[in-house]
Every structure is written in C-alpha cells, then in structure tokens.
Design an enzyme around this catalytic site. Structure first.
Site, PDB file in Angstrom:
ATOM      1  N   GLN A  17      -6.970 107.568  36.256  1.00  0.00           N
ATOM      2  CA  GLN A  17      -8.331 107.182  36.635  1.00  0.00           C
ATOM      3  C   GLN A  17      -8.908 108.093  37.714  1.00  0.00           C
ATOM      4  OE1 GLN A  17      -9.641 103.729  39.118  1.00  0.00           O
ATOM      5  NE2 GLN A  17     -10.457 102.944  37.186  1.00  0.00           N
TER       6      GLN A  17
ATOM      7  N   CYS B  44     -15.533 100.360  41.596  1.00  0.00           N
ATOM      8  CA  CYS B  44     -14.970 100.123  42.929  1.00  0.00           C
ATOM      9  C   CYS B  44     -16.078  99.656  43.893  1.00  0.00           C
ATOM     10  CB  CYS B  44     -14.288 101.391  43.461  1.00  0.00           C
ATOM     11  SG  CYS B  44     -13.566 101.088  45.084  1.00  0.00           S
TER      12      CYS B  44
ATOM     13  N   LYS C  78     -14.500 102.091  33.387  1.00  0.00           N
ATOM     14  CA  LYS C  78     -14.242 100.729  33.875  1.00  0.00           C
ATOM     15  C   LYS C  78     -15.417 100.286  34.743  1.00  0.00           C
ATOM     16  CE  LYS C  78     -10.593  98.011  36.181  1.00  0.00           C
ATOM     17  NZ  LYS C  78     -10.906  97.824  37.601  1.00  0.00           N
TER      18      LYS C  78
ATOM     19  N   GLY D 263      -9.733  90.484  34.433  1.00  0.00           N
ATOM     20  CA  GLY D 263     -10.105  89.518  35.454  1.00  0.00           C
ATOM     21  C   GLY D 263      -9.457  88.170  35.226  1.00  0.00           C
TER      22      GLY D 263
ATOM     23  N   GLY E  84      -4.205  92.888  36.586  1.00  0.00           N
ATOM     24  CA  GLY E  84      -4.145  93.527  37.899  1.00  0.00           C
ATOM     25  C   GLY E  84      -3.210  92.792  38.834  1.00  0.00           C
ATOM     26  N   ARG E  85      -3.786  91.935  39.686  1.00  0.00           N
ATOM     27  CA  ARG E  85      -3.023  91.345  40.786  1.00  0.00           C
ATOM     28  C   ARG E  85      -1.789  90.568  40.337  1.00  0.00           C
ATOM     29  NH1 ARG E  85      -8.327  88.773  43.152  1.00  0.00           N
ATOM     30  NH2 ARG E  85      -8.660  88.790  40.897  1.00  0.00           N
TER      31      ARG E  85
HETATM   32  C1  LIG Z   1      -4.996  96.153  45.573  1.00  0.00           C
HETATM   33  C2  LIG Z   1      -6.013  96.471  44.510  1.00  0.00           C
HETATM   34  C3  LIG Z   1      -6.290  97.791  44.219  1.00  0.00           C
HETATM   35  C4  LIG Z   1      -7.220  98.112  43.209  1.00  0.00           C
HETATM   36  N1  LIG Z   1      -7.440  99.434  42.895  1.00  0.00           N
HETATM   37  C5  LIG Z   1      -8.272  99.745  41.868  1.00  0.00           C
HETATM   38  C6  LIG Z   1      -8.456 101.095  41.457  1.00  0.00           C
HETATM   39  O1  LIG Z   1      -7.869 102.042  42.012  1.00  0.00           O
HETATM   40  N2  LIG Z   1      -9.297 101.330  40.413  1.00  0.00           N
HETATM   41  C7  LIG Z   1      -9.959 100.310  39.766  1.00  0.00           C
HETATM   42  O2  LIG Z   1     -10.695 100.564  38.813  1.00  0.00           O
HETATM   43  N3  LIG Z   1      -9.786  99.026  40.126  1.00  0.00           N
HETATM   44  C8  LIG Z   1      -8.963  98.721  41.143  1.00  0.00           C
HETATM   45  N4  LIG Z   1      -8.746  97.409  41.464  1.00  0.00           N
HETATM   46  C9  LIG Z   1      -9.317  96.352  40.611  1.00  0.00           C
HETATM   47  C10 LIG Z   1      -8.327  95.941  39.523  1.00  0.00           C
HETATM   48  O3  LIG Z   1      -8.058  97.036  38.657  1.00  0.00           O
HETATM   49  C11 LIG Z   1      -8.879  94.774  38.676  1.00  0.00           C
HETATM   50  O4  LIG Z   1     -10.094  95.173  38.098  1.00  0.00           O
HETATM   51  C12 LIG Z   1      -9.105  93.521  39.502  1.00  0.00           C
HETATM   52  O5  LIG Z   1      -8.027  93.261  40.388  1.00  0.00           O
HETATM   53  C13 LIG Z   1      -9.330  92.299  38.591  1.00  0.00           C
HETATM   54  O6  LIG Z   1      -8.214  92.049  37.778  1.00  0.00           O
HETATM   55  P1  LIG Z   1      -7.148  90.867  38.137  1.00  0.00           P
HETATM   56  O7  LIG Z   1      -7.953  89.596  38.263  1.00  0.00           O
HETATM   57  O8  LIG Z   1      -6.200  90.865  36.980  1.00  0.00           O
HETATM   58  O9  LIG Z   1      -6.521  91.238  39.442  1.00  0.00           O
HETATM   59  C14 LIG Z   1      -7.886  97.072  42.502  1.00  0.00           C
HETATM   60  C15 LIG Z   1      -7.593  95.742  42.821  1.00  0.00           C
HETATM   61  C16 LIG Z   1      -6.683  95.427  43.803  1.00  0.00           C
HETATM   62  C17 LIG Z   1      -6.398  93.975  44.112  1.00  0.00           C
END
Ligand SMILES: Cc1cc2nc3c(=O)[nH]c(=O)nc-3n(C[C@H](O)[C@H](O)[C@H](O)COP(=O)(O)O)c2cc1C
Length: 322
Positions: free
Chosen positions: A75, A104, A143, A205, A228-229
């Site tokens: 990315q 972001c 994204k 999400g 993600g998380r």
């Molecule tokens: C610690 C952290 C770092 C993240 N870094 C990025 C990133 O580098 N690029 C990006 O597109 N999204 C980033 N995100 C967003 C996640 O990719 C994702 O879209 C978001 O956490 C929602 O998904 P989830 O509910 O499964 O966590 C980050 C999120 C977290 C919590």
C-alpha cells in the site's frame, strides 16, 4: 464483479480473507503468519511515496518484503501522481498488487492532502490511479472511507471514479473520516458500492468473529472480507473464518497453552524473517497476542517487564504454562 472468481486483476487468491493494512502492526513476520494461518492476501502497512522517493537513508526500513509472503499487496499513500509513480520502482518487484490509500484520517496525513483528504476531493483519485495503472502491469486497487462525515457520504461516487480510472478492485472501510475507528461500520454502504461497480469489492470494518465474515459477505454481497484490528495478535482468526465459511464449523478457542505456543512461534518467525529487528516491536506483538485469555492484564504486565528476547521467552513459558 457479479459472481466471485477469487481474483483481483490477474492475481488468483486462495480464499476471500485479507489482512488489512495496519501501520505499526504488519511487520514481515506478522504478515507471513497471517498467510500461514489462512489469509488469502496480506497488505503491507501504508508506505509514504515521498518517503520512498526521497528517503534514501531509511528506504530499506520501509521495504521489508520477502518472497514467502506472496500474494502481497503493497500500500502506497501519496498526493502527487508523479511521485507515486516514481515510488513504484522501489516496491513493484515485491508486490502482486499495488494498493492506494485514500482513507487514512490522521491529521498529519490530511494536512499533506493525502489519504481521506480524497474523500472530499474524489476527482483527485482519478489522476493518481490512472497514472499508476498506466505505469505498472500489476493490478492497482484503492481503499476508501465512505465519506468525510455523516453529512457527506459519497462512497458510490468515489467507487465509480475509482472504477473508471482503471482500478482492479476497491476496499470500502465502512466508516467516515470523522468516525476514525469508532462507531459501527456501515455495511449498507458497502452493499451500495457493490451494487454500483463491476470490479471486486473488499468489505472492511467490524469483522471480529468468523460469523461476522459470513454476515458481511451475505449482507453486502462483497467479494472479499478484510480484517484489521481483530487480527492483531490473532492470526488464527483467518483459519477460524475459513473453517466457518467453508464448513460452517466453529473451531474452539485456543487454550492458554496453545496461545503461548503461538506467541513462541511468532517470536521464532520474527527472528527468522524480520530484516530489522526491534525488541519493542516484538514485545508489542506478544502483548497483542494476550487476547481472550485469563488475566490478560497480568500477563501483559509481566511481558512489559521483559528486557530482552530470552526474558520474553521465559515470561511466555511461565505465564502460559507451555
Ligand atoms: C493500528 C492501525 C493501523 C492502521 N493502518 C492503516 C494503514 O496503514 N493503511 C490503511 O489503509 N488503513 C489502516 N488502518 C485501517 C484498517 O486497515 C481498517 O480499515 C480499519 O481498522 C477497520 O477495519 P477493522 O474494523 O477490521 O479494524 C489502520 C488501523 C489501525 C487500527
């Protein structure tokens, strides 16, 4: 894309599950482990295109990819199409897919007119996608968030612009820029994007459990699910999701000893594959692995006290009776 083919452009994926890009989390070892436990595709953390182009001294620290972790989406975040294209030369050979970050929400990133800034100025995405797609033969994906705030949801408009500009797939994180990571992700919006475009849609999400992955696929019609998380410290989640999607089977929670073994496995992998090793990073991952277990706080407290790797291993063995 109507009907799932498990492909993004010409890249064939083993399943519908993806590890989200996570800054400060997705080190080589973690990406590799997620692959091993069943993620069909892993994303790198976001890499600043300007940093790649200008940052001769620390470029090496940003490029931590290895051949065993394919397929891999790298990315990139940037504002200037020329710089983003220039940055490709440093990452292209490692990437199966080039992903562009338009979501972001960090103030610093927005100040540089990047990331979710584009949800307010979606026409700008077109130039970047166009330029990148013309410069590489790898699939280019994007994204997004669903809008700047709840008053200005524009996910379908963004999605159409992205598709028309030549992207091979789109990831929709069902939150606005204002929401950051709070509140509930809007899966209806993901469905609206799926109904609008003909490229594969990656839903993102609030997928925390195997059942959530099933529900997201069913409720939105999305082609892939990005986690993600919930994957942090929990690569086994991919195995659980695959098992549930393929066989409707819910695997049991890991026992404490199994979780301890998993942490030791991560430490060994980190030692083996991580180009630049940082003990703080290793320790942080070990803490993330302390999820859904008895006295997680106490275990994290003990982990925090470890001063070196040998100390960390001994704390894990002791705390998890492995
Ligand atoms: C610690 C952290 C770092 C993240 N870094 C990025 C990133 O580098 N690029 C990006 O597109 N999204 C980033 N995100 C967003 C996640 O990719 C994702 O879209 C978001 O956490 C929602 O998904 P989830 O509910 O499964 O966590 C980050 C999120 C977290 C919590």
């Amino acid at each position: 894309m109507k009907g799932n083919t498990l492909k993004i452009g010409n890249v064939k994926l083993a399943n519908q599950l993806m590890l989200a890009p996570l800054l400060g989390v997705n080190c080589t070892a973690f990406r590799l482990m997620c692959h091993e436990y069943g993620a069909g595709l892993v994303f790198s953390q976001m890499i600043h295109s300007m940093g790649l182009v200008k940052g001769e001294r620390n470029r090496d620290t940003m490029i931590d990819f290895i051949k065993d972790e394919r397929p891999l989406a790298v990315q990139i975040i940037g504002r200037d199409p020329k710089i983003v294209v220039e940055s490709l030369q440093y990452i292209e050979e490692y990437a199966d897919i080039i992903d562009l970050n338009f979501g972001c929400p960090d103030a610093d990133v927005l100040g540089q007119k990047m990331g979710a800034y584009f949800s307010k100025h979606p026409e700008g995405m077109s130039k970047i996608i166009n330029a990148v797609a013309s410069a590489t033969n790898k699939p280019v994906t994007a994204k997004i968030r669903i809008g700047w705030d709840s008053q200005s949801l524009n996910h379908t408009q963004q999605a159409k612009i992205i598709e028309d500009a030549g992207a091979a797939a789109i990831t929709v994180h069902g939150r606005t820029k204002d929401q950051q990571y709070a509140g509930k992700a809007n899966w209806v919006a993901i469905k609206q994007v799926k109904d609008k475009v003909n490229i594969p849609v990656i839903g993102n999400g609030d997928v925390r459990e195997p059942e959530d992955a099933r529900k997201m696929l069913d409720q939105t019609g999305c082609d892939f699910v990005m986690i993600g998380r919930a994957a942090m410290g929990n690569p086994v989640l991919f195995r659980k999701c695959n098992e549930f999607l393929d066989h409707k089977k819910l695997l049991p929670r890991l026992t404490e000893a199994e979780r301890g073994k998993l942490i030791l496995e991560f430490i060994a992998l980190y030692n083996k594959v991580q180009k630049i090793k940082r003990f703080t990073e290793l320790k942080q991952h070990a803490m993330w692995f302390c999820k859904d277990i008895r006295d997680a706080t106490g275990k994290r407290r003990e982990i925090a006290k470890a001063e070196d790797e040998a100390g960390l291993v001994s704390v894990i063995k002791q705390q998890f009776s492995t």
